[in-house]
Design a protein around this motif. Structure first.
Motif, PDB file in Angstrom:
ATOM      1  N   PRO A  66       0.820  -1.215   0.000  1.00 15.98           N
ATOM      2  CA  PRO A  66       0.000   0.000   0.000  1.00 15.98           C
ATOM      3  C   PRO A  66       0.853   1.265   0.000  1.00 15.98           C
ATOM      4  CG  PRO A  66       0.053  -0.969   2.199  1.00 15.98           C
ATOM      5  CD  PRO A  66       0.732  -1.955   1.281  1.00 15.98           C
ATOM      6  N   ILE A  67       0.317   2.306  -0.608  1.00 17.52           N
ATOM      7  CA  ILE A  67       0.977   3.611  -0.628  1.00 17.52           C
ATOM      8  C   ILE A  67       0.404   4.456   0.511  1.00 17.52           C
ATOM      9  CG2 ILE A  67       1.377   5.714  -1.958  1.00 17.52           C
ATOM     10  CD1 ILE A  67       1.028   4.037  -4.489  1.00 17.52           C
ATOM     11  N   LEU A  68       1.280   5.034   1.296  1.00 14.73           N
ATOM     12  CA  LEU A  68       0.879   5.836   2.457  1.00 14.73           C
ATOM     13  C   LEU A  68       1.240   7.305   2.257  1.00 14.73           C
ATOM     14  CD1 LEU A  68       0.117   6.285   5.535  1.00 14.73           C
ATOM     15  CD2 LEU A  68       2.511   5.703   6.033  1.00 14.73           C
ATOM     16  N   LEU A  88       9.377   2.087   7.276  1.00 12.67           N
ATOM     17  CA  LEU A  88       8.203   1.323   6.858  1.00 12.67           C
ATOM     18  C   LEU A  88       8.398   0.722   5.462  1.00 12.67           C
ATOM     19  CD1 LEU A  88       5.426   3.766   8.148  1.00 12.67           C
ATOM     20  CD2 LEU A  88       6.026   1.539   9.122  1.00 12.67           C
ATOM     21  N   ILE A  89       9.114   1.442   4.606  1.00 15.59           N
ATOM     22  CA  ILE A  89       9.427   0.908   3.279  1.00 15.59           C
ATOM     23  C   ILE A  89      10.376  -0.288   3.409  1.00 15.59           C
ATOM     24  CG2 ILE A  89      10.608   1.399   1.095  1.00 15.59           C
ATOM     25  CD1 ILE A  89       9.612   4.298   1.350  1.00 15.59           C
ATOM     26  N   LYS A  90      11.375  -0.143   4.260  1.00 19.18           N
ATOM     27  CA  LYS A  90      12.397  -1.181   4.422  1.00 19.18           C
ATOM     28  C   LYS A  90      11.814  -2.486   4.949  1.00 19.18           C
ATOM     29  CE  LYS A  90      16.904  -2.032   6.565  1.00 19.18           C
ATOM     30  NZ  LYS A  90      17.979  -1.473   7.430  1.00 19.18           N
ATOM     31  N   ILE A  91      10.868  -2.388   5.898  1.00 18.75           N
ATOM     32  CA  ILE A  91      10.298  -3.615   6.475  1.00 18.75           C
ATOM     33  C   ILE A  91       9.131  -4.147   5.641  1.00 18.75           C
ATOM     34  CG2 ILE A  91      11.026  -2.993   8.804  1.00 18.75           C
ATOM     35  CD1 ILE A  91       8.220  -2.080   9.432  1.00 18.75           C
ATOM     36  N   GLY A  92       8.852  -3.493   4.515  1.00 16.86           N
ATOM     37  CA  GLY A  92       7.857  -4.010   3.586  1.00 16.86           C
ATOM     38  C   GLY A  92       6.419  -3.667   3.903  1.00 16.86           C
ATOM     39  N   TYR A  93       6.201  -2.671   4.774  1.00 22.54           N
ATOM     40  CA  TYR A  93       4.837  -2.294   5.138  1.00 22.54           C
ATOM     41  C   TYR A  93       4.179  -1.413   4.082  1.00 22.54           C
ATOM     42  CZ  TYR A  93       4.722  -4.144   9.936  1.00 22.54           C
ATOM     43  OH  TYR A  93       4.690  -4.964  11.033  1.00 22.54           O
ATOM     44  N   LYS A 119      12.613  15.352   9.745  1.00 25.77           N
ATOM     45  CA  LYS A 119      13.579  14.244   9.659  1.00 25.77           C
ATOM     46  C   LYS A 119      13.004  12.976  10.294  1.00 25.77           C
ATOM     47  CE  LYS A 119      17.822  12.650   8.893  1.00 25.77           C
ATOM     48  NZ  LYS A 119      17.801  11.340   9.572  1.00 25.77           N
ATOM     49  N   LEU A 120      12.270  13.146  11.399  1.00 20.51           N
ATOM     50  CA  LEU A 120      11.660  11.994  12.066  1.00 20.51           C
ATOM     51  C   LEU A 120      10.613  11.334  11.171  1.00 20.51           C
ATOM     52  CD1 LEU A 120      11.143  13.507  15.659  1.00 20.51           C
ATOM     53  CD2 LEU A 120      13.025  12.075  14.853  1.00 20.51           C
ATOM     54  N   PHE A 121       9.794  12.155  10.512  1.00 21.23           N
ATOM     55  CA  PHE A 121       8.761  11.615   9.619  1.00 21.23           C
ATOM     56  C   PHE A 121       9.386  10.903   8.412  1.00 21.23           C
ATOM     57  CE2 PHE A 121       6.246  15.301  11.437  1.00 21.23           C
ATOM     58  CZ  PHE A 121       5.484  14.497  12.267  1.00 21.23           C
ATOM     59  N   LEU A 122      10.455  11.482   7.866  1.00 16.63           N
ATOM     60  CA  LEU A 122      11.120  10.864   6.725  1.00 16.63           C
ATOM     61  C   LEU A 122      11.761   9.537   7.121  1.00 16.63           C
ATOM     62  CD1 LEU A 122      11.917  11.160   3.740  1.00 16.63           C
ATOM     63  CD2 LEU A 122      14.035  12.268   4.508  1.00 16.63           C
ATOM     64  N   ASP A 123      12.397   9.505   8.288  1.00 16.42           N
ATOM     65  CA  ASP A 123      13.002   8.256   8.782  1.00 16.42           C
ATOM     66  C   ASP A 123      11.939   7.177   8.955  1.00 16.42           C
ATOM     67  OD1 ASP A 123      15.486   9.419   8.798  1.00 16.42           O
ATOM     68  OD2 ASP A 123      15.516   9.834  10.960  1.00 16.42           O
ATOM     69  N   LYS A 124      10.763   7.576   9.408  1.00 16.40           N
ATOM     70  CA  LYS A 124       9.684   6.600   9.598  1.00 16.40           C
ATOM     71  C   LYS A 124       9.217   6.052   8.245  1.00 16.40           C
ATOM     72  CE  LYS A 124       8.060   5.117  12.551  1.00 16.40           C
ATOM     73  NZ  LYS A 124       8.177   3.772  13.167  1.00 16.40           N
ATOM     74  N   ILE A 125       9.103   6.923   7.253  1.00 14.75           N
ATOM     75  CA  ILE A 125       8.732   6.463   5.909  1.00 14.75           C
ATOM     76  C   ILE A 125       9.733   5.430   5.406  1.00 14.75           C
ATOM     77  CG2 ILE A 125       8.779   7.188   3.476  1.00 14.75           C
ATOM     78  CD1 ILE A 125       6.133   7.788   4.547  1.00 14.75           C
ATOM     79  N   TYR A 126      11.022   5.733   5.530  1.00 14.65           N
ATOM     80  CA  TYR A 126      12.055   4.810   5.058  1.00 14.65           C
ATOM     81  C   TYR A 126      12.044   3.498   5.850  1.00 14.65           C
ATOM     82  CZ  TYR A 126      14.351   7.979   1.768  1.00 14.65           C
ATOM     83  OH  TYR A 126      14.638   8.774   0.680  1.00 14.65           O
TER      84      TYR A 126
END
Length: 318
Positions: free
Chosen positions: A4-6, A33-38, A24-31
């Motif tokens: 899914p796209i968030l 979630l992408i890394k763990i395949g969510y 920076k915190l929000f961007l790190d969270k995006i990366y």
């Protein structure tokens, strides 16, 4: 199965102090979630500039140039927190599978997003972020906030206790929510009306990272009035009940006056007369004020003015 796209929707008003930190915190969270395949790599952090008077929009534009996962939209003027969140949600309808709305100040625990997405994957269309406790609040803030939710419930407004505007909403719900056309919006009371499967995720709220709060007591009271008058007619029914009660008391008073008159014990009582006049005058003014609030809401709804106007986006600069 496609991921899914968030879109993380973040309303911003005069946030130049805190935005460079929390972005920076929000961007790190995006990366993460992408890394763990969510989520898919097309997911974005969407900032909504609500007519800020400082350098907030300049910061957002600079962030979008540094990383494609940052996006921003700018309202033509300040329209308030609720309208800013709405603008971000409606802008995201054709761009993602779900959104998570969250404030810019860093108080809401972004790690709760993982559990929100897990609940989404389990079939929930709306996931509410709910504060588990209020230890970081002052005694006054805690009392007024809890009283706010209890008062809304007593007045007939359906809300999730201790939930503000930190929530996950699926694209399916957003499309149905688009059909809600009212100008006076109170999102935390409107989403329960949409229905669909929902649940709550609990988290601890932190202190604001930087800057000052944009929700003092006056705005909380204004939000409560908007929520009640937009979603409940109980105040009008209370006026009716009060009117019936006063009428009964007045009728009893008339009978008592006649009895006293015919017995011959009538004595001119300025104090009692003045008290009655003041009481009835106060009741009438309060009643007129409540009715006026509803009439004002009707007036704004009939105009059907735009709830938000997007004047600029960072996509235009790319």
């Amino acid at each position: 199965m496609n991921k899914p796209i968030l879109n993380i929707v973040i309303p911003c008003y005069n946030e130049e102090e805190v935005l460079p930190i929390t972005s920076k915190l929000f961007l790190d969270k995006i990366y993460e979630l992408i890394k763990i395949g969510y989520i898919d790599d097309k997911s974005r952090v969407l900032f909504v500039n609500d007519g800020s008077k400082d350098k907030t929009w300049d910061i957002i534009k600079q962030l979008s140039k540094e990383d494609e996962h940052y996006q921003g939209i700018c309202q033509s003027r300040n329209r308030g927190h609720q309208n800013a969140v709405l603008a971000g949600m409606m802008y995201s309808i054709d761009k993602c599978d779900m959104i998570i709305s969250i404030d810019c100040d860093g108080q809401d625990d972004i790690n709760a997003m993982n559990e929100m997405i897990e609940e989404y994957q389990n079939g929930c269309e709306i996931v509410y972020g709910v504060r588990s406790k209020r230890d970081t609040d002052t005694v006054f803030k805690r009392a007024t906030a809890q009283g706010f939710y209890k008062f809304l419930k007593w007045m007939g407004v359906e809300t999730v206790y201790n939930h503000a505007d930190y929530r996950l909403v699926s694209n399916r719900v957003l499309k149905e929510f688009k059909n809600f056309k009212e100008v006076n919006i109170f999102l935390r009371g409107m989403f329960p009306l949409v229905g669909f499967k929902s649940t709550s995720v609990f988290y601890e709220r932190n202190e604001r990272i930087a800057g000052d709060s944009h929700y003092p007591l006056s705005k909380m009271l204004a939000l409560a009035i908007d929520g009640i008058t937009s979603l409940s007619i109980k105040p009008i029914r209370l006026i009716t009940s009060l009117g019936m009660f006063v009428s009964i008391i007045s009728f009893i008073g008339v009978i008592w006056t006649l009895i006293v008159h015919f017995i011959g014990n009538g004595v001119a009582g300025w104090a009692s007369m003045t008290s009655i006049i003041c009481f009835l005058g106060g009741v009438q003014l309060i009643s007129v004020g409540i009715l006026g609030e509803y009439i004002g809401k009707i007036y704004m709804e009939v105009k059907a003015r735009p709830r938000y106007i997007i004047s600029e986006t960072t996509e235009e600069d790319k």
